[in-house]
Design a protein around this motif. Sequence first.
Motif, PDB file in Angstrom:
ATOM      1  N   ALA A  40       0.985  -1.328   0.045  1.00 18.43           N
ATOM      2  CA  ALA A  40      -0.026   0.051   0.009  1.00 18.43           C
ATOM      3  C   ALA A  40       0.831   1.134  -0.024  1.00 18.43           C
ATOM      4  N   GLU A  41       0.515   2.181  -0.852  1.00 24.26           N
ATOM      5  CA  GLU A  41       1.600   3.210  -0.962  1.00 24.26           C
ATOM      6  C   GLU A  41       0.783   4.450  -1.074  1.00 24.26           C
ATOM      7  N   PRO A  42       0.478   4.925   0.173  1.00 24.98           N
ATOM      8  CA  PRO A  42       0.699   4.441   1.274  1.00 24.98           C
ATOM      9  C   PRO A  42      -0.555   3.781   1.852  1.00 24.98           C
ATOM     10  N   ILE A  43      -0.514   3.319   3.293  1.00 24.97           N
ATOM     11  CA  ILE A  43      -1.850   2.680   3.692  1.00 24.97           C
ATOM     12  C   ILE A  43      -2.832   3.742   3.945  1.00 24.97           C
ATOM     13  N   GLN A  44      -4.029   3.396   3.504  1.00 21.97           N
ATOM     14  CA  GLN A  44      -5.142   4.263   3.773  1.00 21.97           C
ATOM     15  C   GLN A  44      -6.307   3.480   4.437  1.00 21.97           C
ATOM     16  N   GLY A  45      -6.993   4.274   5.287  1.00 17.66           N
ATOM     17  CA  GLY A  45      -8.131   3.856   6.070  1.00 17.66           C
ATOM     18  C   GLY A  45      -7.865   2.500   6.693  1.00 17.66           C
ATOM     19  N   LYS A 101       3.485   9.604  14.939  1.00 16.26           N
ATOM     20  CA  LYS A 101       2.959   9.134  13.854  1.00 16.26           C
ATOM     21  C   LYS A 101       3.354   7.647  13.561  1.00 16.26           C
ATOM     22  N   TRP A 102       2.360   6.647  13.370  1.00 15.48           N
ATOM     23  CA  TRP A 102       2.520   5.263  13.107  1.00 15.48           C
ATOM     24  C   TRP A 102       2.370   4.887  11.882  1.00 15.48           C
ATOM     25  N   HIS A 103       1.289   5.080  11.236  1.00 11.03           N
ATOM     26  CA  HIS A 103       0.755   4.903   9.779  1.00 11.03           C
ATOM     27  C   HIS A 103       1.039   3.613   9.382  1.00 11.03           C
ATOM     28  N   CYS A 104       0.973   2.548  10.295  1.00  9.52           N
ATOM     29  CA  CYS A 104       1.256   1.057   9.621  1.00  9.52           C
ATOM     30  C   CYS A 104       0.090  -0.016  10.141  1.00  9.52           C
ATOM     31  N   GLY A 105      -1.086   0.793  10.186  1.00 12.39           N
ATOM     32  CA  GLY A 105      -2.376   0.088  10.300  1.00 12.39           C
ATOM     33  C   GLY A 105      -3.187   0.525  11.461  1.00 12.39           C
ATOM     34  N   GLU A 106      -4.386   0.362  11.268  1.00 14.46           N
ATOM     35  CA  GLU A 106      -5.265   0.905  12.338  1.00 14.46           C
ATOM     36  C   GLU A 106      -5.790  -0.022  13.408  1.00 14.46           C
ATOM     37  N   LEU A 107      -6.438   0.341  14.450  1.00 10.44           N
ATOM     38  CA  LEU A 107      -6.756  -0.448  15.540  1.00 10.44           C
ATOM     39  C   LEU A 107      -8.263  -0.979  14.951  1.00 10.44           C
ATOM     40  N   PRO A 108      -8.838  -2.196  15.336  1.00  9.93           N
ATOM     41  CA  PRO A 108      -8.085  -3.044  16.574  1.00  9.93           C
ATOM     42  C   PRO A 108      -6.936  -3.962  16.192  1.00  9.93           C
ATOM     43  N   ASN A 158      -0.339   9.335  16.784  1.00  6.22           N
ATOM     44  CA  ASN A 158      -1.744   9.388  15.834  1.00  6.22           C
ATOM     45  C   ASN A 158      -1.306   7.930  14.837  1.00  6.22           C
ATOM     46  N   PHE A 159      -2.525   7.454  14.562  1.00  6.83           N
ATOM     47  CA  PHE A 159      -2.436   6.049  13.674  1.00  6.83           C
ATOM     48  C   PHE A 159      -2.371   6.325  12.195  1.00  6.83           C
ATOM     49  N   GLY A 160      -3.061   7.404  11.950  1.00  9.64           N
ATOM     50  CA  GLY A 160      -3.075   7.518  10.344  1.00  9.64           C
ATOM     51  C   GLY A 160      -2.002   8.243   9.765  1.00  9.64           C
ATOM     52  N   GLY A 161      -2.245   8.613   8.410  1.00  4.08           N
ATOM     53  CA  GLY A 161      -1.415   9.248   7.623  1.00  4.08           C
ATOM     54  C   GLY A 161      -1.163  10.978   7.643  1.00  4.08           C
ATOM     55  N   LYS A 164      -6.990  17.399  15.485  1.00  2.00           N
ATOM     56  CA  LYS A 164      -6.717  15.888  15.569  1.00  2.00           C
ATOM     57  C   LYS A 164      -7.702  15.028  14.617  1.00  2.00           C
ATOM     58  N   LEU A 165      -8.470  15.916  13.775  1.00  2.00           N
ATOM     59  CA  LEU A 165      -9.258  15.200  13.025  1.00  2.00           C
ATOM     60  C   LEU A 165      -8.661  14.465  11.928  1.00  2.00           C
ATOM     61  N   ALA A 166      -8.702  13.426  11.494  1.00  2.00           N
ATOM     62  CA  ALA A 166      -7.872  12.625  10.353  1.00  2.00           C
ATOM     63  C   ALA A 166      -8.798  12.488   9.312  1.00  2.00           C
ATOM     64  N   GLU A 167      -8.234  11.468   8.323  1.00  2.00           N
ATOM     65  CA  GLU A 167      -8.937  10.993   7.118  1.00  2.00           C
ATOM     66  C   GLU A 167      -9.975  10.214   7.603  1.00  2.00           C
ATOM     67  N   GLY A 168     -11.153  10.479   6.905  1.00  2.00           N
ATOM     68  CA  GLY A 168     -12.263   9.840   7.439  1.00  2.00           C
ATOM     69  C   GLY A 168     -13.261  10.605   8.488  1.00  2.00           C
ATOM     70  N   GLY A 169     -12.621  11.721   8.964  1.00  2.00           N
ATOM     71  CA  GLY A 169     -13.276  12.669  10.010  1.00  2.00           C
ATOM     72  C   GLY A 169     -13.194  12.216  11.176  1.00  2.00           C
ATOM     73  N   HIS A 170     -12.431  11.235  11.617  1.00  4.37           N
ATOM     74  CA  HIS A 170     -12.350  10.566  13.135  1.00  4.37           C
ATOM     75  C   HIS A 170     -11.113  11.228  13.819  1.00  4.37           C
ATOM     76  N   TYR A 171     -11.319  11.442  15.275  1.00  4.28           N
ATOM     77  CA  TYR A 171     -10.141  12.046  16.025  1.00  4.28           C
ATOM     78  C   TYR A 171      -8.976  10.936  16.135  1.00  4.28           C
ATOM     79  N   ASP A 172      -7.908  11.542  15.973  1.00  2.52           N
ATOM     80  CA  ASP A 172      -6.881  10.451  16.017  1.00  2.52           C
ATOM     81  C   ASP A 172      -5.546  11.010  16.952  1.00  2.52           C
ATOM     82  N   LEU A 173      -5.762  10.911  18.364  1.00  2.00           N
ATOM     83  CA  LEU A 173      -4.525  10.969  19.071  1.00  2.00           C
ATOM     84  C   LEU A 173      -4.890  10.021  20.147  1.00  2.00           C
ATOM     85  N   TYR A 174      -3.937   9.342  20.174  1.00  2.00           N
ATOM     86  CA  TYR A 174      -3.940   7.922  21.350  1.00  2.00           C
ATOM     87  C   TYR A 174      -2.902   7.870  22.201  1.00  2.00           C
TER      88      TYR A 174
END
Length: 485
Positions: free
Chosen positions: A128-133, A161-168, A183-186, A193-203
């Motif tokens: 995946a170049e890059p991983i999305q969703g 930034k992790w950006h190598c896969g989403e929870l769970p 953050n998990f996403g790209g 802290k709103l990310a792609e898809g519109g969700h909150y992304d700080l963990y």
Amino acid sequence: MSDSDYKLSRRAFSGAVGAGAAAASVGLPASAAHAAPTAAESTAERPFRSAADRHSSRPNILFILGDDLGWADLSCYGSPHIRTPHLDRLAAQGVRFTDGYAGSSTCSPTRISLYTGRYPGRVEAGLAEPIQGDGPGLEPTHPTLASLLRGAGYTTAMIGKWHCGELPDYSPTKSGWEEFFGNFGGSLEYYSKLAEGGHYDLYEGETEYKDLRYYTQIITERASEFIRRDHQQPWLLNLNFTTPHWPWIAEGDTEEAARLEKLIRTVPPEQTTYVLAHTDGGSLDTYRQMVEGLDRSIGQVLQALTDSGQAENTLVVFSSDNGGERFSHSWPLTGGKDTLLEGGIRVPTILRWPSRIDGNQVSDVPVFTPDWTATLLEVGGARPDPATPLDGVSLAGYLLRGQDAPRRDLFWRQETERALRRGKWKYHRAEKAKMPVNNGKDVLFDVKADPHECADRSAHEPELLAELKAAWEKVDAGLLPYPAA
């Protein structure tokens, strides 16, 4: 490839060190006047300080990644308008690599190449170049830099930034890092802290953590706090900034941040990526502020190292996950993020380890992301897993024991593009009109003489072209195929 590609006389190198020391003494970056090495700056036969009578304990490891930072976006790499005194000082205290490369020209594959020490195409997530969703992620069962060092007695943490896969299913804490804050996403909007898809992304770990301050400063504080702890064993900290990745929000620009937040909350989830890409915003000055803010943050983290008394035996590596984006400066390189031309994969790369390696050094040896995995495992006393052999080569012998630099090919693959570097030569091909100048054609560049990749030498060196193409195809045959379109 001749010895001269990697060696220089001791006398000439001594002159380069002297010039760098003079610059550092007045607070200027070593070699700031040269974005590319001159003959007197190039790698010495044995440029690095011997390990004899030095601190013998295993180092702490601080690996700092910028995000979409171009090769010449730092003043010590020749930026004409961005000032980065803290990173310039880091370079003056260690080694600045002129020919450092990312493992890929996009985010996730490079991170996978760092965490695994392998070509991204060895694992499904690397395709995946890059991983999305909610796409594939780095499998928790795969050995990583963190899991191997942890097994050797290191404390391990990732901040940013992790950006190598989403929870769970995927998370740094499932792949060897004892702690994670980030953050998990790209990408994400720096305040909301709103990310792609519109969700909150700080963990924190795998639990949402609410903090609406500027993201770069938040993770700077977290990293500094980790460093200042009373550590009883050596540690690995992966500090992964999102700066200067889009959206183009400098610290204090709360008005633009609020505008983007409102748009993200208004549009359908599938359109949020376009909002975050911020094609209607940004400027050279905003980008300057972002990079200079990144530099200040790194300065704070390095000060925490100094204040805690750990700087001397902490190995610090700074790099970027790929080449620059819209407002980046990469001259004289061609191309940018998402291409395998030099501007897409050649990145600023700095190493400092005061107890083992002298400062004011410049190396033109080609190195890339998986090499750092192999190097850090070796200096940390951890062994790679034989079931997942590394593709990177350890630089420890070169850096610490006066050995010649490793001689091997650097390999890159994307779905529509390929590249391989051997010494000064680079083989390249791009499909589907991605690169109109050489669309679908095998080309050959001497990137030492021609870093702009303008002079195709394939007609002059047909045997070498065939040799490098065959070498690329041999590696490619051992990688996973891309999914059918």
